[in-house]
Structures are given as structure tokens and as C-alpha cells.
Design a protein around this motif. Structure first.
Motif, mmCIF file in Angstrom:
data_model
loop_
_atom_site.group_PDB
_atom_site.id
_atom_site.type_symbol
_atom_site.label_atom_id
_atom_site.label_comp_id
_atom_site.label_asym_id
_atom_site.label_seq_id
_atom_site.Cartn_x
_atom_site.Cartn_y
_atom_site.Cartn_z
ATOM 1 N N ASN A 259 -32.114 -75.505 -96.031
ATOM 2 C CA ASN A 259 -31.282 -75.129 -97.263
ATOM 3 C C ASN A 259 -31.685 -76.224 -98.336
ATOM 4 O OD1 ASN A 259 -29.298 -76.735 -95.879
ATOM 5 N ND2 ASN A 259 -28.268 -76.431 -97.794
ATOM 6 N N GLN A 260 -31.228 -75.783 -99.688
ATOM 7 C CA GLN A 260 -31.466 -76.653 -100.569
ATOM 8 C C GLN A 260 -30.607 -77.800 -100.793
ATOM 9 O OE1 GLN A 260 -31.026 -74.027 -104.097
ATOM 10 N NE2 GLN A 260 -32.460 -72.604 -103.588
ATOM 11 N N GLU B 233 -28.432 -80.133 -103.040
ATOM 12 C CA GLU B 233 -27.894 -80.064 -104.504
ATOM 13 C C GLU B 233 -28.499 -80.777 -105.528
ATOM 14 O OE1 GLU B 233 -23.666 -79.877 -104.687
ATOM 15 O OE2 GLU B 233 -23.531 -78.582 -102.935
ATOM 16 N N GLY B 234 -28.515 -80.725 -106.851
ATOM 17 C CA GLY B 234 -28.864 -81.506 -107.801
ATOM 18 C C GLY B 234 -30.451 -81.242 -108.301
ATOM 19 N N ASN B 235 -30.906 -80.055 -108.277
ATOM 20 C CA ASN B 235 -32.002 -79.550 -108.817
ATOM 21 C C ASN B 235 -31.815 -78.428 -109.948
ATOM 22 O OD1 ASN B 235 -33.580 -81.251 -107.004
ATOM 23 N ND2 ASN B 235 -32.759 -79.830 -105.383
ATOM 24 N N SER C 28 -35.979 -82.547 -110.381
ATOM 25 C CA SER C 28 -34.908 -83.017 -109.117
ATOM 26 C C SER C 28 -34.263 -84.349 -110.085
ATOM 27 C CB SER C 28 -35.717 -83.707 -108.225
ATOM 28 O OG SER C 28 -34.743 -84.368 -107.406
ATOM 29 N N GLN D 161 -31.898 -86.106 -108.810
ATOM 30 C CA GLN D 161 -31.908 -87.393 -107.818
ATOM 31 C C GLN D 161 -33.262 -88.311 -108.016
ATOM 32 O OE1 GLN D 161 -31.603 -86.045 -103.832
ATOM 33 N NE2 GLN D 161 -30.326 -88.098 -103.406
ATOM 34 N N ASN E 280 -31.256 -70.959 -100.624
ATOM 35 C CA ASN E 280 -29.917 -71.203 -101.353
ATOM 36 C C ASN E 280 -28.919 -71.262 -100.656
ATOM 37 O OD1 ASN E 280 -29.632 -68.509 -101.071
ATOM 38 N ND2 ASN E 280 -29.201 -68.086 -103.363
ATOM 39 N N GLN E 281 -28.978 -70.599 -99.471
ATOM 40 C CA GLN E 281 -27.863 -70.906 -98.262
ATOM 41 C C GLN E 281 -28.778 -71.168 -97.103
ATOM 42 O OE1 GLN E 281 -24.580 -70.249 -98.962
ATOM 43 N NE2 GLN E 281 -24.980 -70.321 -101.059
#
Length: 99
Positions: free
Chosen positions: A14-15, A17-19, A32, A34, A53-54
Motif C-alpha cells: 500500500n501507498q 502517506e505524504g505524496n 514525495s 518526504q 491506495n488500500q
């Protein structure tokens, strides 16, 4: 979370977060937050990105792409795993074992 870079179809992906992701002429591009880098995921990479995405097994991502595109399962699996290993190396996704 798994730290190594050799993935199999049984891993769950899964992805992270923060993109920030945007569509540009049918291709996905991502910033990104991060690491401060831009990425062009392309059309198929963007499709893969949408699927993760999940949390989902790589096997299910491959199955979805095989039904959507004219590609053999083995070839698709190799290419998806290779793409996801690159994303993992950049810290853009996380991988866990299937429970």
C-alpha cells in the motif's frame, strides 16, 4: 513492515502517506513530500498506484491488470513486482506479509 527488496505476489502493498499525485495527459506524476523528489509513474504505473491506495496483495493487482490489458500473467507479474520494488526502494510504499 518488510525491509528487503525482493517481493512476491503474496506480499500486501500500500501507498505511504505524504505524496501528492496528479494526472498529466493520462500519466500520473507524483511529488514525495518526504524526500522532495518528483516521479513520473506513467500510465500503467499510475494504474498500479491507484490499485494500492488500500492494502492489497500484489497478486490481486496483477489479476486486475491482466483483465484490463492484453498481457500475460507471468509477464505482468514480473513487471509489477519490478515496479513495486523500485517504489519500495524510494520509500513510497510499504509491504507487509499477508496475514
Amino acid at each position: 513492515m518488510i525491509k528487503y527488496h525482493r517481493l512476491s505476489k503474496q506480499h500486501v502493498v500500500n501507498q505511504v502517506e505524504g505524496n501528492i499525485v496528479s494526472d498529466m495527459d493520462g500519466e500520473k506524476v507524483m511529488l514525495s513530500i518526504q524526500n522532495g523528489k518528483y516521479y513520473n509513474l506513467g500510465e500503467i504505473g499510475g494504474e498500479i498506484w491507484e490499485h494500492i491506495n488500500q492494502p492489497i496483495t500484489i497478486e490481486k493487482v496483477v489479476a486486475a491488470l491482466v483483465t484490463q490489458y492484453d498481457i500475460g500473467r507471468d509477464t505482468c507479474s514480473e513487471q509489477v513486482v519490478s515496479f513495486l520494488e523500485k517504489l519500495l526502494g524510494e520509500g513510497l510504499i510499504e509491504i507487509t506479509e499477508r496475514s
